[in-house]
Design a protein around this motif. Structure first.
Motif, PDB file in Angstrom:
ATOM      1  N   VAL A   1     -13.934 -15.846  29.347  1.00 17.21           N
ATOM      2  CA  VAL A   1     -14.020 -16.606  30.585  1.00 17.21           C
ATOM      3  C   VAL A   1     -13.712 -15.656  31.737  1.00 17.21           C
ATOM      4  O   VAL A   1     -12.655 -15.017  31.743  1.00 17.21           O
ATOM      5  CB  VAL A   1     -13.045 -17.798  30.595  1.00 17.21           C
ATOM      6  CG1 VAL A   1     -13.098 -18.510  31.940  1.00 17.21           C
ATOM      7  CG2 VAL A   1     -13.375 -18.763  29.466  1.00 17.21           C
ATOM      8  N   VAL A   2     -14.623 -15.555  32.685  1.00 16.48           N
ATOM      9  CA  VAL A   2     -14.465 -14.642  33.815  1.00 16.48           C
ATOM     10  C   VAL A   2     -14.407 -15.458  35.099  1.00 16.48           C
ATOM     11  O   VAL A   2     -15.382 -16.106  35.480  1.00 16.48           O
ATOM     12  CB  VAL A   2     -15.628 -13.628  33.894  1.00 16.48           C
ATOM     13  CG1 VAL A   2     -15.317 -12.549  34.932  1.00 16.48           C
ATOM     14  CG2 VAL A   2     -15.892 -13.002  32.531  1.00 16.48           C
TER      15      VAL A   2
ATOM     16  N   ALA B   1      -9.020 -24.258  38.280  1.00 21.59           N
ATOM     17  CA  ALA B   1     -10.341 -24.274  37.644  1.00 21.59           C
ATOM     18  C   ALA B   1     -10.265 -23.972  36.156  1.00 21.59           C
ATOM     19  O   ALA B   1     -11.077 -24.469  35.372  1.00 21.59           O
ATOM     20  CB  ALA B   1     -11.249 -23.268  38.339  1.00 21.59           C
ATOM     21  N   LEU B   2      -9.291 -23.163  35.743  1.00 22.02           N
ATOM     22  CA  LEU B   2      -9.200 -22.731  34.350  1.00 22.02           C
ATOM     23  C   LEU B   2      -8.314 -23.624  33.496  1.00 22.02           C
ATOM     24  O   LEU B   2      -8.267 -23.438  32.271  1.00 22.02           O
ATOM     25  CB  LEU B   2      -8.658 -21.296  34.288  1.00 22.02           C
ATOM     26  CG  LEU B   2      -9.549 -20.208  34.887  1.00 22.02           C
ATOM     27  CD1 LEU B   2      -8.815 -18.879  34.908  1.00 22.02           C
ATOM     28  CD2 LEU B   2     -10.842 -20.084  34.107  1.00 22.02           C
TER      29      LEU B   2
ATOM     30  N   MET C   1     -18.715 -18.148  33.178  1.00 21.46           N
ATOM     31  CA  MET C   1     -18.439 -17.585  34.501  1.00 21.46           C
ATOM     32  C   MET C   1     -17.926 -18.698  35.404  1.00 21.46           C
ATOM     33  O   MET C   1     -18.595 -19.719  35.575  1.00 21.46           O
ATOM     34  CB  MET C   1     -19.697 -16.970  35.097  1.00 21.46           C
ATOM     35  CG  MET C   1     -20.437 -15.996  34.189  1.00 21.46           C
ATOM     36  SD  MET C   1     -19.594 -14.418  33.962  1.00 21.46           S
ATOM     37  CE  MET C   1     -19.940 -13.614  35.531  1.00 21.46           C
ATOM     38  N   VAL C   2     -16.747 -18.511  35.959  1.00 17.01           N
ATOM     39  CA  VAL C   2     -16.106 -19.526  36.790  1.00 17.01           C
ATOM     40  C   VAL C   2     -16.086 -19.047  38.238  1.00 17.01           C
ATOM     41  O   VAL C   2     -15.446 -18.033  38.546  1.00 17.01           O
ATOM     42  CB  VAL C   2     -14.669 -19.810  36.307  1.00 17.01           C
ATOM     43  CG1 VAL C   2     -13.970 -20.791  37.222  1.00 17.01           C
ATOM     44  CG2 VAL C   2     -14.687 -20.338  34.879  1.00 17.01           C
ATOM     45  N   GLY C   3     -16.804 -19.750  39.124  1.00 20.13           N
ATOM     46  CA  GLY C   3     -16.738 -19.429  40.547  1.00 20.13           C
ATOM     47  C   GLY C   3     -17.789 -18.464  41.041  1.00 20.13           C
ATOM     48  O   GLY C   3     -17.670 -17.958  42.167  1.00 20.13           O
ATOM     49  N   VAL C   4     -18.832 -18.189  40.267  1.00 16.82           N
ATOM     50  CA  VAL C   4     -19.884 -17.263  40.707  1.00 16.82           C
ATOM     51  C   VAL C   4     -20.533 -17.792  41.993  1.00 16.82           C
ATOM     52  O   VAL C   4     -20.886 -18.967  42.091  1.00 16.82           O
ATOM     53  CB  VAL C   4     -20.940 -17.086  39.607  1.00 16.82           C
ATOM     54  CG1 VAL C   4     -22.162 -16.350  40.141  1.00 16.82           C
ATOM     55  CG2 VAL C   4     -20.349 -16.330  38.431  1.00 16.82           C
ATOM     56  N   GLY C   5     -20.669 -16.918  42.979  1.00 12.81           N
ATOM     57  CA  GLY C   5     -21.237 -17.323  44.262  1.00 12.81           C
ATOM     58  C   GLY C   5     -20.245 -18.002  45.180  1.00 12.81           C
ATOM     59  O   GLY C   5     -20.636 -18.553  46.212  1.00 12.81           O
ATOM     60  N   HIS C   6     -18.949 -17.962  44.839  1.00 13.11           N
ATOM     61  CA  HIS C   6     -17.920 -18.652  45.622  1.00 13.11           C
ATOM     62  C   HIS C   6     -16.818 -17.668  46.024  1.00 13.11           C
ATOM     63  O   HIS C   6     -15.764 -17.621  45.405  1.00 13.11           O
ATOM     64  CB  HIS C   6     -17.323 -19.790  44.800  1.00 13.11           C
ATOM     65  CG  HIS C   6     -16.391 -20.673  45.568  1.00 13.11           C
ATOM     66  ND1 HIS C   6     -16.256 -22.011  45.314  1.00 13.11           N
ATOM     67  CD2 HIS C   6     -15.536 -20.426  46.593  1.00 13.11           C
ATOM     68  CE1 HIS C   6     -15.355 -22.542  46.123  1.00 13.11           C
ATOM     69  NE2 HIS C   6     -14.913 -21.581  46.913  1.00 13.11           N
TER      70      HIS C   6
ATOM     71  N   GLU D   1      -6.204 -25.479  28.149  1.00  8.65           N
ATOM     72  CA  GLU D   1      -5.721 -26.572  27.293  1.00  8.65           C
ATOM     73  C   GLU D   1      -6.533 -26.648  26.008  1.00  8.65           C
ATOM     74  O   GLU D   1      -5.985 -26.912  24.926  1.00  8.65           O
ATOM     75  CB  GLU D   1      -5.784 -27.895  28.053  1.00  8.65           C
ATOM     76  CG  GLU D   1      -4.747 -28.007  29.167  1.00  8.65           C
ATOM     77  CD  GLU D   1      -4.889 -29.281  29.976  1.00  8.65           C
ATOM     78  OE1 GLU D   1      -5.959 -29.929  29.869  1.00  8.65           O
ATOM     79  OE2 GLU D   1      -3.943 -29.623  30.714  1.00  8.65           O
ATOM     80  N   GLN D   2      -7.848 -26.412  26.096  1.00  2.36           N
ATOM     81  CA  GLN D   2      -8.683 -26.405  24.893  1.00  2.36           C
ATOM     82  C   GLN D   2      -8.270 -25.280  23.951  1.00  2.36           C
ATOM     83  O   GLN D   2      -8.202 -25.470  22.727  1.00  2.36           O
ATOM     84  CB  GLN D   2     -10.150 -26.250  25.281  1.00  2.36           C
ATOM     85  CG  GLN D   2     -10.745 -27.455  25.992  1.00  2.36           C
ATOM     86  CD  GLN D   2     -12.181 -27.192  26.436  1.00  2.36           C
ATOM     87  OE1 GLN D   2     -12.794 -26.201  26.047  1.00  2.36           O
ATOM     88  NE2 GLN D   2     -12.706 -28.085  27.256  1.00  2.36           N
TER      89      GLN D   2
END
Length: 406
Positions: A171-172, A72-73, A220-225, A78-79
């Protein structure tokens, strides 16, 4: 025969069996060289902090179905490499949220002059950062719950440490399911803006500063997952959770609204370590408190248990509400007023409960349990009906079917 000769012979035999035209063993996958990245942060470079949640709720027992944070990250890393940012990556868990930052200076443009070599350095930097995320994912979680907010405020301090940094991004990678501190969700009902406002107000009393995220862009990456082994929030609950984090970050001065990025699941067993059995974190169910509905006997034929046509849309609406939350138990209780005989009342209440349970099951509710309760003297809201009341209208609240989901 020596061990080396035996290995060489085995390799040759294996290749000959599978690919007759190929000779020799294929070279091992190229491992990126990361030593040149392990440097002190350079003043004036953009900064990116990446936090990786390793708490129990993000890990399944088999590894399958855990959030795949490295994948996911990858695009975000890369950016950062393309912009030659300084990147700090850390796992977090437990109530302290203490960070162990691995810092990389991605100055790949200074490592070579040949365009092909430069491209290789840029790719190596992205691979090294991805490996750092993967390594962070292997960290043993700390005990006592999870405090995402505390980890965020610690990462923000690192982002602000260089006043010359032109960009600051956080990024969290987390499911967002806090079980410690002012944003503890272990007993949350996830019921709208009122609860979000109350949580933000409580956090601003000391655990969150109004300027903690000033000038920082938060993703926020993956909130609720969470992992597949945990209670899975419904779509509405996941949206509420994203709104909560947007409100918390906004209250701390974050730039813009946190972007809620989706995350895939791992598809290889063992990729993510299994939960540590000695670490007990309370599950976050987000408002699975019992909910109850009551249906009037007017939805049935008089003295019978056949549902009238007007009952269909009402039951469908109830079924949708039940299906939209992670309820695990649905009980359907039928009641009668006390005018009939005990046997008749019991039969009537059982059959009406069964008719409603069958209708709910047809609308997708899992295993509703019908129960005939016989006669009652108490309405759905707990109000008793006097024994002197004998009119049909006065006894109407007693002739009903109640549905409880929990």
């Amino acid at each position: 025969m020596s061990g080396a000769r035996r290995s060489a012979l085995l390799c040759a035999v294996t290749l000959l069996a599978a690919l007759p035209v190929t000779t020799g063993c294929p070279p091992p996958p190229k491992k990126p060289t990361c030593g040149w990245l392990a440097e002190s942060p350079e003043p004036g470079a953009g900064r990116l902090a990446v936090l990786v949640d390793v708490s129990t709720s993000t890990r399944s027992a088999s590894g399958l179905g855990s959030p795949d944070y490295p994948t996911a990250l990858r695009g975000r890393l890369e950016q950062a490499v393309g912009a030659q940012r300084t990147v700090a990556i850390s796992p977090f868990s437990g109530p302290s949220g203490n960070l162990s930052l691995t810092t990389r200076v991605t100055n790949w443009k200074e490592q070579a002059t040949n365009p092909k070599n430069l491209e290789g350095k840029r790719d190596d930097a992205a691979d090294c950062l991805t490996d750092d995320v993967r390594q962070a994912r292997q960290t043993t979680p700390g005990p006592g719950g999870t405090d995402v907010l505390r980890a965020i405020t610690q990462a923000a301090a690192w982002l602000r440490a260089d006043p010359k940094a032109p960009t600051r991004e956080l990024v969290v990678a987390t499911d967002g399911l806090v079980t410690h501190g002012c944003a503890d969700l272990a007993r949350s009902t996830s019921r709208g803006e009122q609860e979000i406002d109350a949580i933000v107000t409580e956090c601003l009393k000391g655990e969150l500063g109004g300027n903690d995220l000033d000038g920082i862009t938060v993703t926020m990456v993956g909130v609720g997952h969470p992992s597949a082994d945990q209670p899975m929030p419904s779509t509405a609950q996941a949206r509420w959770l994203s709104d909560l984090w947007a409100a918390l970050c906004g209250a701390a001065g974050a730039t813009g609204t946190p972007e809620a990025v989706a995350v895939p699941d791992t598809d290889t067993a063992g990729t993510v370590p299994a939960p540590n059995e000695s670490v007990q974190d309370p599950p976050v169910r987000l408002g699975t408190d019992a909910v109850a509905f009551s249906l009037s006997a007017a939805l049935f034929d008089t003295g019978g248990w056949t549902l009238r046509p007007e009952a269909a849309p009402l039951l469908t609406a109830i079924a949708v509400q039940i299906r939209s939350r992670p309820y695990t138990r649905v009980v359907v209780q039928g009641y009668a007023d006390p005018r009939g005989g005990d046997v008749d009342n019991q039969t009537l209440s059982e059959n009406r409960a069964r008719a409603v349970a069958d209708a709910l099951a047809a609308d997708g509710v899992r295993s509703p349990q019908p129960r005939g309760m016989g006669a009652t003297r108490t309405c759905f809201n707990g109000t008793p009906v006097p024994a002197t009341e004998t009119s049909d209208a006065g006894l109407q609240c007693l002739r009903r079917v109640d549905i409880t989901a929990s």
